[in-house]
Scaffold this active site. Sequence first.
Site: not given
Ligand code: AMP
Length: 115
Positions: A31, A88, A97, A101, A103
Amino acid sequence: MSTECIFCKIIAGSLTSNIVHEDNKILAFEDVNPQAPVHHLIVPKEHIPTINDLLTEHNELIGQLFQVAKTLAKKHHIAENGYRVVMNCNEKGGQAVYHIHLHLLGDRQMHWPPG
Ligand code: AMP
């Protein structure tokens, strides 16, 4: 594949990431804004926006995401002490995003309830 999706871009290789696992169906990477000493994102290569879009045909894939989480937890020596896996869903679930995914968070004490 969604052309707007940052995780699809990472999967396609057009956006860089620190990859920690790859197989034919799943990519896992660090992340970019880690919330724990170990914070990996385990992502299916298929673009599925949210948990609400899951079909029964995705059941095996979801199991595979957890198998990768387990393997990475062992690799990072957090399996015995414990770790957290989180997915989430939508705005109030804290999803930013829209490509599902898991975490994988570990190497620190987790608290409950999560914020
Ligand atoms: P969520 O809030 O569950 O959708 O988590 C999205 C996660 O994606 C967050 O923890 C961000 O820090 C991570 N994230 C966003 N862009 C990138 C990226 N380019 N590379 C790695 N992690 C990312």
